[in-house]
Design a protein around this motif. Structure first.
Motif, PDB file in Angstrom:
ATOM      1  N   ILE A 293       0.871  -1.170   0.000  1.00 36.27           N
ATOM      2  CA  ILE A 293       0.000   0.000   0.000  1.00 36.27           C
ATOM      3  C   ILE A 293       0.910   1.222   0.000  1.00 36.27           C
ATOM      4  O   ILE A 293       1.610   1.482   0.982  1.00 36.27           O
ATOM      5  N   ASN A 294       0.950   1.954  -1.085  1.00 39.54           N
ATOM      6  CA  ASN A 294       1.840   3.102  -1.234  1.00 39.54           C
ATOM      7  C   ASN A 294       1.039   4.394  -1.167  1.00 39.54           C
ATOM      8  O   ASN A 294       0.098   4.580  -1.930  1.00 39.54           O
ATOM      9  N   ILE A 295       1.428   5.286  -0.272  1.00 33.79           N
ATOM     10  CA  ILE A 295       0.676   6.515  -0.071  1.00 33.79           C
ATOM     11  C   ILE A 295       1.632   7.694  -0.019  1.00 33.79           C
ATOM     12  O   ILE A 295       2.607   7.680   0.737  1.00 33.79           O
ATOM     13  N   GLU A 296       1.374   8.713  -0.813  1.00 37.68           N
ATOM     14  CA  GLU A 296       2.190   9.913  -0.774  1.00 37.68           C
ATOM     15  C   GLU A 296       1.669  10.863   0.298  1.00 37.68           C
ATOM     16  O   GLU A 296       0.483  11.198   0.309  1.00 37.68           O
ATOM     17  N   LEU A 297       2.549  11.295   1.180  1.00 39.42           N
ATOM     18  CA  LEU A 297       2.230  12.331   2.164  1.00 39.42           C
ATOM     19  C   LEU A 297       2.885  13.610   1.651  1.00 39.42           C
ATOM     20  O   LEU A 297       4.100  13.759   1.703  1.00 39.42           O
ATOM     21  N   LYS A 298       2.068  14.533   1.164  1.00 41.68           N
ATOM     22  CA  LYS A 298       2.604  15.726   0.530  1.00 41.68           C
ATOM     23  C   LYS A 298       1.719  16.921   0.853  1.00 41.68           C
ATOM     24  O   LYS A 298       0.603  16.763   1.341  1.00 41.68           O
TER      25      LYS A 298
END
Length: 324
Positions: A151-156
């Protein structure tokens, strides 16, 4: 077990269960990202800014030290509800996630790499169930536990289009600003999502598993952390406790087809810096069934939703035999 963008948190259980959120503000009793929580020059994280929210949230759901594996857990109950009936408890659930944060290569923020496990338990005995008698249909079915390896999630600083489902109501990009409430040394926030997405399971093929062409998924993750810890620059990980509430159509393995109704997960949640700080039962189950999930990913791999994994690993159930 267990929200980041309007799409990201429907990916997993806490995530799924920690990975989805909408851009709408959450009603608060006291504070917002402004006022006493923001704007002071001596603060390590300024919660009035998108990047301050990213730094705070990253240390809550992960560890900003890229060499570290951080953990989360959830434990609670699964209830079912049909029109015209009260909700009823169906089973319990316990799960965990392993997380590694890496610096984004194409901008500020972090890439969260996550694995997630979840096991369904007998409501009375709290033991794992691999077969379950569906009280709505009277049929005994094979349970498909949660095991999402990527599960890949960008925190930006802005919310983008990230997720594992094909969405119909895509949100436009907007600043990543959560709503925060401070009570003494405690700070509370919520990240949530309400999704309307295409179901990977075609009801023409998956007649007994699919709930229809479209599915509604709602996720809410709340977090309760120490204000002092949040503002301590020496801490790359901030301990948190909270709640995960997840509502979705029947799980495909329940073989409810397009019967009206839905299930809800209502779980207590927490974070941990080591396996020793997780509930003993979930660590034991992971060691026995999925030992490779005890260490966080070290690189990004292609993710898939639980429904897509079900479609890839299972075959459509045959028609139910009618009793003579």
């Amino acid at each position: 077990m267990p929200i980041l963008s309007r799409r990201a948190f429907a990916l997993s259980g806490v995530a799924a269960t920690m990975a989805l959120s909408s851009g709408r503000a959450v009603a608060s009793a006291a504070s917002s990202p402004r006022g006493e929580l923001a704007g002071q020059s001596d603060l390590f994280v300024d919660l009035s800014t998108p990047m301050g929210n990213v730094e705070a949230y990253a240390r809550i759901v992960g560890d900003t030290d890229p060499a570290a594996t951080s953990y989360s857990w959830y434990a609670g109950r699964v209830s079912g509800q049909r029109p015209g009936e009260a909700a009823r408890d169906l089973m319990r659930i316990i799960g965990m996630g392993t997380v590694r944060l890496l610096k984004r290569e194409n901008g500020p923020g972090y890439m969260m790499l996550r694995k997630e496990l979840g096991y369904f338990l007998d409501f009375e005995t709290h033991e794992v169930i691999d077969r379950w008698e569906n009280p709505y249909s009277g049929e005994t079915v094979t349970v498909d536990h949660i095991a999402n390896p990527s599960i890949n999630i960008e925190l930006k600083p802005y919310r983008g289009d990230i997720g594992l489902y094909e969405e119909v109501d895509k949100a436009t990009s907007q600043p990543f600003l959560l709503n925060w409430t401070r009570v003494g040394d405690r700070v509370l926030t919520e990240n949530y999502a309400d999704l309307w997405v295409r179901n990977p399971l075609d009801p023409e093929i998956w007649k007994r598993e699919s709930s229809g062409l479209m599915i509604a998924i709602s996720d809410s993750n709340s977090f309760n952390v120490s204000w002092a810890d949040l503002q301590n620059p020496a801490l790359t990980k901030v301990s948190s406790y909270g709640q995960w509430v997840h509502r979705r159509p029947w799980q495909p393995w329940m073989l409810m087809g397009q019967a009206e109704g839905a299930i809800s997960y209502i779980c207590a949640t927490g974070s941990a810096a080591s396996l020793y700080d997780l509930p003993e039962q979930i660590v034991t189950l992971a060691r026995e069934r999925h030992p490779d999930f005890l260490e966080a990913p070290t690189e990004m791999t292609k993710g898939e939703s639980s429904l897509a994994r079900y479609m890839r690993t299972r075959t459509p159930a045959p028609p139910r035999e009618r009793a003579e």
